[in-house]
Every structure is written in C-alpha cells, then in structure tokens.
Design a protein around this motif. Structure first.
Motif, PDB file in Angstrom:
ATOM      1  N   SER A 135     -16.691 -15.138 -13.484  1.00 47.35           N
ATOM      2  CA  SER A 135     -17.098 -13.770 -14.199  1.00 47.35           C
ATOM      3  C   SER A 135     -17.111 -12.467 -13.529  1.00 47.35           C
ATOM      4  O   SER A 135     -16.750 -11.445 -14.035  1.00 47.35           O
ATOM      5  N   ASN A 136     -17.096 -12.599 -12.036  1.00 49.37           N
ATOM      6  CA  ASN A 136     -17.605 -11.454 -11.268  1.00 49.37           C
ATOM      7  C   ASN A 136     -16.866 -11.626 -10.049  1.00 49.37           C
ATOM      8  O   ASN A 136     -17.275 -12.305  -9.013  1.00 49.37           O
ATOM      9  N   THR A 145     -14.455  -9.618 -14.445  1.00 47.10           N
ATOM     10  CA  THR A 145     -14.412  -8.292 -13.660  1.00 47.10           C
ATOM     11  C   THR A 145     -13.898  -8.454 -12.375  1.00 47.10           C
ATOM     12  O   THR A 145     -14.183  -9.499 -11.720  1.00 47.10           O
ATOM     13  N   TYR A 151     -24.673  -8.001  -5.623  1.00 46.38           N
ATOM     14  CA  TYR A 151     -23.958  -7.732  -6.988  1.00 46.38           C
ATOM     15  C   TYR A 151     -23.531  -9.075  -7.448  1.00 46.38           C
ATOM     16  O   TYR A 151     -22.866  -9.068  -8.823  1.00 46.38           O
ATOM     17  N   TYR A 169     -21.610 -11.326  -7.153  1.00 50.04           N
ATOM     18  CA  TYR A 169     -20.216 -12.107  -7.430  1.00 50.04           C
ATOM     19  C   TYR A 169     -20.163 -13.432  -7.399  1.00 50.04           C
ATOM     20  O   TYR A 169     -20.812 -14.301  -6.456  1.00 50.04           O
TER      21      TYR A 169
END
Length: 329
Positions: free
Chosen positions: A6-7, A35, A106, A108
C-alpha cells in the motif's frame, strides 16, 4: 483487486537510465493500488569535495548538489504524473541508513530498487545486499533489464523443518508469507505461479570427497522419503492458505510445483532460470532466531546467480539493526 503493498518507496541511486525503473515502479504501484514515493538517494560529498571538484562550478557544495538533484527528480516525476501520482524526496548522506530510516519513519511496506551491476559491488557487499539483510520491509530488486509485465513468478520455499523447535514455527510462517506475496504478484500480473523447493540429503562435497560411504539403494529410499515429506509439507501449506483466499483462487492459479533434489546453492538458481522466471520471491534470513545469521550463504549465492527480479522477505518479528537514531549520527 487491491494488492499486497500500500505504501511503496522506489529508490534511485543515480540519474542515469532511470526511466525504465520508474516505469516499473509505477506499474507495480498501479497494480497494487499503492502510494508511490520516488527517492533519489545519493552518497554525501567528502569533506574535501570543494577542493577536489574545484573546476566543476555547477556542483561546488552539498547544498547545490541537493538543489540539482531535486530539480532533476522533479522533472522526472512530472513525466510520470499523468500515468500515476507520485511523491518525491532527495536524501544525501548514507544511502543504507537514509533508506531504512525513511522506511521506519513513513512505514513503507515495499522498497523497489534497480539491481547494481558492478562486479565489485557483488564482491564487497552492495547496497542491494545490505538492504536485503537489514531493511525491515520487503525489498524488490529489479533486474537490469526491466520487464513491463511478469509472466512467471517463483516462490522459493525452504520446506525442511528439521530444525530446533523454536525455529520451526518461524520458518513455517516465513514460507506462508513468501507464498502470499508470490500469489498476490501472480494474480495481479496474470502470470504463472511456480513453487520451488530444493533439498539435499547429504551435502555433495562430502560424498564427492570420500568422507563417507553411501549405499546407493538406501540413498534412493531416503530421497523418496524426503521428497514425500516435502510434498506433504507443501500440501499442508497450500491448504492452510486456501482458507485466506477467495474461492477457487488456487484453481485459477494452478501453481506448478517443483520439488528438486540437488545442491540448493546451485539448483535454486538453475531451476529458476529453466522456468524463464521474471521474479522470484524468497526469504532473506538464514538460521532464524540465531543473532547475526542474516542473509546466509545459500541466499546470497543464489541471488548472485539469478538473472531476474528478486523480492526478499523477512520473517515476522524481524527488527532492523538500523534505527531512527542512526539518522542523526
């Protein structure tokens, strides 16, 4: 269908020939509806850079280097914005630390990076290998010749559970996770899923060098037993996963199973090449639960023989030795 990731963080190590890398990252992000952040990660300039690079007026300081890098990355990103929204960032320092601390900060869940091509990188420990050892999330290392779509996906499993009890459950969970990732990639790419396991009853160098005498008939019997044991272990794993998937997923995928007798450090790569593999999903931690045994010999030797993309998976509970505190060092 939403994918496994998702990231996503796509890492660029330089500004040369990156269009196909970004295109592949966009393709993966789009497939997984994730993203996507493009990160240009560069080594910091040495303390005497101004003196050494005196004649290069366009890059006479760390700040001008960063400005140039940001401008380049922004221009690159604009070309892909029409196809898929992306975010950008530039880091200058220690790429390994910068990438991993960004992953932690973040959150990821996948790092994408093009494979390094230098022989010296392979010999002395490339950034790719260090990420595969230490990055807390999966690392997808693209082959030098990026492909637009994957036709054959391999899940490389270690179905040998003859280890101390505290390791067995971790190994089983890692196998399940490898297969989950491979299944998702195969479904989203409309590709053939292959499951590969290589087993070796007696290390061939011991037999070849005459350290022990082997009864060939008994050996064949033992190999048949091991083959049956590994087939059953794979069947148990597939049945356990079937309950997580949409009905008829396995019937749709029709995974091809390859349980091969041979020397794992050679046969995993050889089998993968024979299947015309585009991407292999494999675990990157050896001797689970034993501190310091990260990226064992079999995994590293296998990766250095491959000519396809690699997705490296860590076991549940893996903690990177690099922390956010390292970013400030």
């Amino acid at each position: 269908m939403k994918g496994h990731y998702s990231n996503i963080l796509c890492v660029l190590s330089d500004t040369h020939r990156q269009d196909d890398v970004i295109a592949q990252a966009v393709h993966i992000a789009k497939s997984h509806q994730a993203t996507l952040t493009l990160m240009l990660s560069l080594e910091s300039l040495p303390p005497n850079a101004n003196m050494v690079m005196e004649s290069f007026s366009y890059i006479d300081s760390q700040s001008s280097m960063e400005t140039q890098a940001q401008d380049w990355l922004r221009n690159q990103a604009e070309k892909w914005e029409e196809k898929y929204p992306t975010q950008t960032k530039v880091s200058i320092g220690s790429p390994l630390i910068d990438i991993i601390t960004n992953v932690i900060q973040y959150q990821y869940d996948l790092v994408i990076k093009r494979a390094e091509e230098s022989f010296l990188d392979r010999l002395f420990g490339s950034l790719d290998m260090r990420l595969l050892r230490k990055c807390p999330c999966p690392v997808w290392v693209l082959h030098q010749k990026c492909t637009s779509q994957y036709k054959n996906v391999v899940a490389a499993l270690d179905l040998n559970y003859h280890y101390p009890k505290h390791e067995i459950s971790v190994r089983k969970k890692l196998n399940a996770d490898i297969l989950r990732h491979a299944i998702q990639i195969s479904l989203l790419e409309f590709s053939q899923l292959h499951i590969v396991h290589v087993f070796d009853a007696v290390p061939e160098n011991i037999v070849r060098d005459g350290f022990i005498t082997v009864d060939n008939d008994q050996m064949e019997t033992d190999l048949a037993k091991i083959h049956a044991e590994r087939e059953q272990a794979l069947e148990d794993l597939l049945q356990a996963l079937e309950g997580e998937l949409a009905p008829d997923t396995m019937d749709y995928l029709k995974p091809q199973k390859h349980i091969v007798h041979g020397y794992p450090r050679r046969e995993i790569a050889a089998t993968t090449k024979s299947l015309d593999t585009d991407v292999i999903v494999m675990g990157t931690v050896a001797r689970l639960g034993v501190p310091g045994f990260i990226m064992g010999g079999t995994a590293e030797e296998t990766m250095n023989q491959l000519n396809c993309a690699v997705v490296g998976i860590k076991p549940a509970g893996f903690t990177s030795p690099i922390t956010l505190a390292d970013a400030n060092d």
